[in-house]
Motif scaffolding. Sequence first.
Motif, short mmCIF file in Angstrom:
data_model
loop_
_atom_site.label_atom_id
_atom_site.label_comp_id
_atom_site.label_asym_id
_atom_site.label_seq_id
_atom_site.Cartn_x
_atom_site.Cartn_y
_atom_site.Cartn_z
N ILE A 84 -2.54 5.33 -5.25
CA ILE A 84 -3.07 4.57 -6.39
C ILE A 84 -4.12 3.63 -5.99
O ILE A 84 -4.02 2.89 -5.02
CB ILE A 84 -1.80 3.95 -6.94
CG1 ILE A 84 -0.82 4.86 -7.60
CG2 ILE A 84 -2.26 3.03 -8.27
CD1 ILE A 84 0.48 4.04 -7.84
N ALA A 85 -5.18 3.45 -7.08
CA ALA A 85 -6.40 2.64 -6.69
C ALA A 85 -5.74 1.28 -7.22
O ALA A 85 -5.53 1.21 -8.20
CB ALA A 85 -7.57 3.08 -7.45
N LEU A 86 -6.05 0.34 -6.21
CA LEU A 86 -5.54 -1.03 -6.23
C LEU A 86 -6.74 -1.95 -6.34
O LEU A 86 -7.40 -1.90 -5.43
CB LEU A 86 -4.42 -1.30 -5.47
CG LEU A 86 -3.10 -0.54 -5.13
CD1 LEU A 86 -2.33 -0.87 -3.88
CD2 LEU A 86 -2.27 -0.50 -6.19
N TYR A 107 -8.65 -1.25 -2.80
CA TYR A 107 -8.41 -0.17 -1.97
C TYR A 107 -7.49 0.88 -2.37
O TYR A 107 -6.61 0.51 -3.50
CB TYR A 107 -7.55 -0.88 -0.65
CG TYR A 107 -8.56 -1.86 0.16
CD1 TYR A 107 -9.40 -1.60 1.05
CD2 TYR A 107 -8.46 -3.26 -0.27
CE1 TYR A 107 -10.30 -2.31 1.57
CE2 TYR A 107 -9.46 -4.18 0.27
CZ TYR A 107 -10.20 -3.59 1.31
OH TYR A 107 -11.18 -4.58 1.91
N LYS A 108 -7.11 2.04 -1.51
CA LYS A 108 -6.11 3.09 -1.94
C LYS A 108 -5.46 3.48 -0.68
O LYS A 108 -6.21 3.79 0.36
CB LYS A 108 -6.84 4.10 -2.67
CG LYS A 108 -5.86 5.30 -3.20
CD LYS A 108 -6.35 6.19 -4.28
CE LYS A 108 -7.45 6.78 -3.67
NZ LYS A 108 -7.79 7.69 -4.87
N PHE A 109 -4.13 3.60 -0.48
CA PHE A 109 -3.49 3.97 0.61
C PHE A 109 -3.27 5.73 0.44
O PHE A 109 -2.53 5.99 -0.69
CB PHE A 109 -2.12 3.55 0.88
CG PHE A 109 -1.34 3.99 2.13
CD1 PHE A 109 -1.68 3.42 3.37
CD2 PHE A 109 -0.66 4.80 1.90
CE1 PHE A 109 -1.35 3.76 4.51
CE2 PHE A 109 0.14 5.31 3.30
CZ PHE A 109 -0.11 4.72 4.39
N GLU A 110 -3.89 6.44 1.21
CA GLU A 110 -3.86 7.94 0.77
C GLU A 110 -3.35 8.68 2.18
O GLU A 110 -4.15 8.68 3.12
CB GLU A 110 -5.37 8.47 0.14
CG GLU A 110 -5.29 9.82 -0.66
CD GLU A 110 -6.29 9.85 -1.38
OE1 GLU A 110 -6.03 9.99 -2.70
OE2 GLU A 110 -7.20 9.66 -0.96
N VAL A 111 -2.23 9.54 2.22
CA VAL A 111 -1.89 10.28 3.07
C VAL A 111 -2.44 11.75 3.02
O VAL A 111 -2.08 12.38 1.86
CB VAL A 111 -0.28 10.40 3.27
CG1 VAL A 111 0.26 11.20 4.48
CG2 VAL A 111 0.06 8.88 3.69
N PHE A 152 0.94 -1.32 0.05
CA PHE A 152 0.05 -0.07 0.18
C PHE A 152 0.92 1.31 -0.06
O PHE A 152 0.60 2.00 -0.65
CB PHE A 152 -0.84 0.00 1.22
CG PHE A 152 -2.13 -0.98 1.19
CD1 PHE A 152 -2.83 -0.90 0.07
CD2 PHE A 152 -2.63 -1.65 2.24
CE1 PHE A 152 -4.19 -1.85 -0.25
CE2 PHE A 152 -3.92 -2.31 2.12
CZ PHE A 152 -4.50 -2.21 0.91
N MET A 153 1.73 1.18 0.98
CA MET A 153 2.79 2.47 1.15
C MET A 153 3.52 2.85 -0.20
O MET A 153 3.56 3.96 -0.62
CB MET A 153 3.61 2.41 2.07
CG MET A 153 2.77 2.32 3.62
SD MET A 153 3.83 2.01 5.06
CE MET A 153 4.74 3.63 5.16
N LYS A 175 -4.64 5.46 12.50
CA LYS A 175 -4.05 5.44 10.98
C LYS A 175 -4.68 4.68 9.96
O LYS A 175 -4.29 4.69 8.73
CB LYS A 175 -2.48 5.06 11.08
CG LYS A 175 -1.83 6.12 12.13
CD LYS A 175 -1.52 7.71 11.34
CE LYS A 175 -0.84 8.54 12.30
NZ LYS A 175 -0.71 9.88 11.68
N GLY A 176 -5.25 3.61 10.39
CA GLY A 176 -6.18 2.61 9.61
C GLY A 176 -6.91 3.23 8.54
O GLY A 176 -7.40 2.72 7.71
N ASP A 177 -7.40 4.40 9.01
CA ASP A 177 -8.33 5.39 8.07
C ASP A 177 -7.50 5.61 6.61
O ASP A 177 -8.07 6.09 5.86
CB ASP A 177 -8.78 6.56 8.71
CG ASP A 177 -9.67 6.31 9.97
OD1 ASP A 177 -10.17 5.29 9.91
OD2 ASP A 177 -9.84 7.18 10.55
N LEU A 178 -6.13 5.59 6.75
CA LEU A 178 -5.40 5.97 5.51
C LEU A 178 -5.54 4.86 4.46
O LEU A 178 -5.41 5.12 3.39
CB LEU A 178 -3.90 6.08 5.77
CG LEU A 178 -3.37 7.19 7.06
CD1 LEU A 178 -1.86 7.02 7.13
CD2 LEU A 178 -3.83 8.57 6.35
#
Length: 224
Positions: free
Chosen positions: A171-173, A220-224, A165-166, A208-211
């Motif tokens: 990026i949408a995965l 899913y997408k990991f977004e900061v 994810f990081m 931080k799970g909300d990221l």
Amino acid sequence: MEKMKILVVDDEARMRKLVSDFLTKSGYTVLEAGDGSEALDIFFEQKDIALVILDVMMPKMDGWQTCREIRQYSKVPIIMLTARSDEKDELQGFQLGVDEYISKPFSPKILVARVEAILRRTGQTESEDKLSMGGIVLDKEAHSVTIDGKEIELSYKEFELLAYFMENKGIALSREKILNNVWNYDYFGDARTIDTHVKKLRSKMGEKGDLIKTIWGMGYKFEV
């Protein structure tokens, strides 16, 4: 990766802006000071300055004195800027522990290249084995994850999932893509296993799970 902070110290506002604009475009966070005294206040207040760009000729406290003060407490890389290309000045700079000496006028692009080279040389750039963003630091070599400085325990797959994810921040995965990359094509079960792992990972990550954002119907997408 969190942006590195660079402190630019020059009594000319125009020069500070020029240097700051180029460094900001290159992905750094820039702090500015108009004289040595102000620079020291910022330097000791922030504590995480990665590099200092320091003009020699300034009111109140010149570059040499500022450099001496910083060197009493820190080995942070320092680049000195000067309007004079005097050999004695250069020698004095290197004796004080200056890492680089650049005469004005100079090319901002060359300055940025020198900054990057010094940070690489002093080992301050993040290695590919370490991912850092949003308060999360993932160290592949040590196989550890800390969130806001506190270590969390993850299973092997949870760790691999968070790393993936990081590495693909923003990026949408799709579930299929995650499955193929994290489970390496050797898993023939239901793609919903990803949802189970993500749920557990989010739980362990606390706020931080909300990221890790859910993209309904896709993945899913990991977004900061």
